[in-house]
Design an enzyme around this catalytic site. Structure first.
Site, mmCIF file in Angstrom:
data_model
loop_
_atom_site.group_PDB
_atom_site.id
_atom_site.type_symbol
_atom_site.label_atom_id
_atom_site.label_comp_id
_atom_site.label_asym_id
_atom_site.label_seq_id
_atom_site.Cartn_x
_atom_site.Cartn_y
_atom_site.Cartn_z
ATOM 1 C CG HIS A 95 -2.032 -1.041 1.116
ATOM 2 N ND1 HIS A 95 -2.523 -1.523 -0.078
ATOM 3 C CD2 HIS A 95 -2.721 -1.695 2.101
ATOM 4 C CE1 HIS A 95 -3.456 -2.424 0.164
ATOM 5 N NE2 HIS A 95 -3.593 -2.558 1.473
ATOM 6 C CG HIS A 165 -7.811 -0.790 2.616
ATOM 7 N ND1 HIS A 165 -8.416 -1.519 3.611
ATOM 8 C CD2 HIS A 165 -6.793 -1.547 2.148
ATOM 9 C CE1 HIS A 165 -7.773 -2.670 3.750
ATOM 10 N NE2 HIS A 165 -6.789 -2.724 2.867
ATOM 11 C CD GLU A 284 -8.106 -3.595 -0.500
ATOM 12 O OE1 GLU A 284 -6.957 -3.179 -0.750
ATOM 13 O OE2 GLU A 284 -8.330 -4.586 0.234
#
Length: 317
Positions: A95, A165, A284
């Site tokens: 991420h 997210h 996502e």
């Protein structure tokens, strides 16, 4: 509305959008979707104070980038140049790294009663990524949907994979194991022991990954093939639908992205975070994990003069 000050002295704003029976709260920290109320029921997991987002978050409601999901061994090569990234999910980069977009304060550039645009400028070399990248996200609330429109451009070749997210729970509490989900995807990405795709686009047919017809999330979640629950990317051919049988609430997800990472909240523990295991599910919408290292995956390269655009809509009924 002031939501607090970060340890580096940056002020965080909170803005509330409304449209008919829908309300959404957006934070400038991480461009976070803090809450999403549908007829008075909050259907996303979030915190009431900034400190929890700083210390107890599992990316709750945040925009992750520059690269959502994992890049193997924290490295990739672009145009013959090697790039090293922070490893924050050993042995991989996850991420965007510890200083990724989810941990940055975004600038609010436009806001109205039902829409807000936030912008973040990521400098060349930030978290190891090349090029100065300008990214923006517009949240737009209607009477039955929340739409997310992303845009980005760069002054040098880079890689980019933005996603939100948020953890959804259509019941507003409890776990999501009885939620019923349909994912219009006949292939998924198998992963190795560190959650990096093997490169195969495997058929879902005959496996616990098959949600081409609606099925409860908890139905086969303990299957050893899953490795502790769902945390896999699906190759989309259409949309996604999630329903909660007690309330009758339904969420339909449509996106311009080629994939969706379906995550069943396996790492939530009720200790490090306020929420227990499987308290929410993530959808996502994104390009594939580790695409910079897998040439046959859809490209995530963004070059000067190009504009990245992406749209995802969550619609409720």
């Amino acid at each position: 509305m002031n939501f607090g000050i970060t340890p580096t002295g940056e002020h965080v704003e909170r803005h509330v959008l409304s449209s008919g029976p829908m309300r959404a709260s957006i934070l400038s920290y991480g461009a976070i979707l803090q809450s999403l109320e549908v007829h008075g029921v909050d259907v996303v997991l979030g915190y009431t104070g900034l400190d929890d987002y700083l210390t107890r978050s599992r990316y709750f409601g945040a925009v992750v980038g520059r690269y959502g999901n994992r890049i193997a061994n924290g490295r990739f090569t672009l145009d013959g140049r090697d790039h090293e990234l922070p490893v924050n999910n050993d042995p991989n980069s996850l991420h965007g790294g510890p200083g990724g977009f989810s941990n940055r304060v975004w600038r609010v550039t436009e806001v109205s009663t039902s829409a807000i645009t936030l912008e973040y400028v990521s400098l060349n070399g930030e978290e190891g990524y090349p090029g100065m990248l300008t990214a923006s996200l517009t949240y737009t609330l209607t009477e039955d949907a929340l739409r997310l429109d992303y845009r980005a451009f760069t002054d040098a070749p880079t890689v980019l994979n933005l996603t939100n997210h948020s953890y959804f729970n259509l019941a507003g509490g409890g776990d999501i194991l009885k939620h019923v989900i349909r994912i219009d995807a006949d292939r998924y990405l198998p992963v190795d022991s560190t959650k990096i795709p093997t490169g195969e686009l495997a058929p879902v047919a005959g496996t616990p990954f098959d949600f081409t017809t609606p099925r409860e999330i908890g139905d086969r979640i303990d299957d050893p093939l899953l490795g502790g629950g769902y945390d896999h990317c699906y190759v989309l051919r259409g949309g996604i639908e999630v329903s909660e049988p007690v309330s009758g609430r339904v969420m339909e997800v449509s996106t311009t992205e080629p994939g969706v990472q379906f995550y069943s909240g396996n790492m939530l523990d009720g200790i490090a975070t306020a929420y227990g295991r499987h308290a929410g599910l993530c959808l996502e919408t994104q390009h594939f994990p580790d695409s910079p290292n897998q040439d046959h995956f859809p490209s995530t390269v963004l070059r000067p003069g190009e504009e990245f655009t992406s749209t995802t809509t969550y619609r409720f009924r």
